[in-house]
Design a protein around this motif. Structure first.
Motif, mmCIF file in Angstrom:
data_model
loop_
_atom_site.group_PDB
_atom_site.id
_atom_site.type_symbol
_atom_site.label_atom_id
_atom_site.label_comp_id
_atom_site.label_asym_id
_atom_site.label_seq_id
_atom_site.Cartn_x
_atom_site.Cartn_y
_atom_site.Cartn_z
ATOM 1 N N GLY A 19 0.655 -1.310 -0.137
ATOM 2 C CA GLY A 19 0.093 -0.366 -0.230
ATOM 3 C C GLY A 19 0.650 0.763 -0.192
ATOM 4 O O GLY A 19 2.224 1.662 -0.176
ATOM 5 N N GLU A 20 0.415 2.412 0.475
ATOM 6 C CA GLU A 20 0.753 3.644 0.235
ATOM 7 C C GLU A 20 2.055 4.021 1.608
ATOM 8 O O GLU A 20 2.333 3.749 1.757
ATOM 9 C CB GLU A 20 0.090 5.313 0.007
ATOM 10 C CG GLU A 20 1.213 5.965 -0.328
ATOM 11 C CD GLU A 20 -0.404 7.154 -0.515
ATOM 12 O OE1 GLU A 20 -0.778 7.216 -1.710
ATOM 13 O OE2 GLU A 20 -0.677 8.114 0.223
ATOM 14 N N GLY A 23 -2.552 5.316 7.820
ATOM 15 C CA GLY A 23 -3.399 5.913 8.418
ATOM 16 C C GLY A 23 -3.833 6.363 9.329
ATOM 17 O O GLY A 23 -2.553 5.520 10.101
ATOM 18 N N TYR A 33 -2.617 -1.784 6.669
ATOM 19 C CA TYR A 33 -4.248 -2.021 5.665
ATOM 20 C C TYR A 33 -5.047 -2.888 7.177
ATOM 21 O O TYR A 33 -6.295 -3.960 6.812
ATOM 22 C CB TYR A 33 -4.739 -2.814 4.382
ATOM 23 C CG TYR A 33 -3.642 -2.366 3.790
ATOM 24 C CD1 TYR A 33 -4.677 -1.140 3.145
ATOM 25 C CD2 TYR A 33 -2.977 -2.217 2.779
ATOM 26 C CE1 TYR A 33 -5.061 -0.330 1.840
ATOM 27 C CE2 TYR A 33 -3.306 -1.979 1.495
ATOM 28 C CZ TYR A 33 -4.067 -1.173 0.863
ATOM 29 O OH TYR A 33 -3.980 -0.024 0.017
HETATM 30 N N1 URA Z 1 -3.393 1.748 4.848
HETATM 31 C C1 URA Z 1 -2.777 1.021 5.004
HETATM 32 O O1 URA Z 1 -2.091 0.468 5.081
HETATM 33 N N2 URA Z 1 -2.074 1.562 3.239
HETATM 34 C C2 URA Z 1 -2.266 2.606 2.473
HETATM 35 O O2 URA Z 1 -2.642 2.797 1.374
HETATM 36 C C3 URA Z 1 -4.062 2.828 2.933
HETATM 37 C C4 URA Z 1 -4.330 2.416 4.032
#
Ligand code: URA
Length: 167
Positions: A19-20, A23, A33
């Motif tokens: 992921g990016e 959050g 995530y």
């Molecule tokens: N949560 C994550 O861990 N990564 C993301 O890219 C978005 C939400």
């Protein structure tokens, strides 16, 4: 809180999902995530027949939460990338899913719009890589109609599932 978010899932998995960045919920729990995007991603993986508890390892390009959930800068990506590359080497997955443009740019080093590359298998350093839409994009465009982002992502994950379990 500002903590390091390294990974979750099985370190022996054949599938790595990148992921990016964490959050708010990920920062709180210390796992990638696990917020709204993660719940949607889990739902799609389950529907596509992928056992995300056993067969997937999740991580992010950026290992700590950028303030106010802004997109990571190129400088931040470059600082965090060696850790990500080490993580890929350690998990040693056969397949990698890149969710969204930050992961796509960090790993494939391209600037294409995501719609140019998503859904295709790309071989890099002996690993099969697929780019998919970021789940937060699906949260913004939640229609489940055929050929809309949710449906396309589901089909991409079915494609991944077919390869993963054909091993
Ligand atoms: N949560 C994550 O861990 N990564 C993301 O890219 C978005 C939400």
């Amino acid at each position: 809180m500002k903590r390091l978010v390294i990974g979750r899932g099985s370190v022996f998995a054949d599938l790595l999902i990148i992921g990016e960045a964490p959050g708010a919920q990920e920062d709180l729990e210390g796992k990638p995530y696990v917020g709204k995007s993660g719940k949607l991603l889990n739902e799609l993986l389950r529907k596509a027949g992928i056992d995300y508890e056993e067969d997937v390892y999740f991580c992010n390009v950026i290992k700590c939460r950028p303030s106010k959930n802004r997109k990571p800068t190129t400088r931040e990506i470059n600082i965090h990338k060696p850790w990500l590359m080490q993580q890929i080497k350690l998990v040693d997955p056969k397949f990698i899913i890149l969710t969204g443009s930050t992961a796509m740019r960090a790993i494939l080093e391209v600037k294409d719009p995501i719609s140019n590359l998503r859904g295709q298998w790309i071989n890099k350093d002996g690993r099969e890589i697929m780019v998919i839409f970021h789940p937060s994009y699906l949260l913004r465009f939640p229609s489940k109609e055929i050929n809309k982002p949710y449906d396309l992502t589901f089909k991409d994950l079915e494609n991944v599932s077919g390869k993963l379990y054909a091993l």
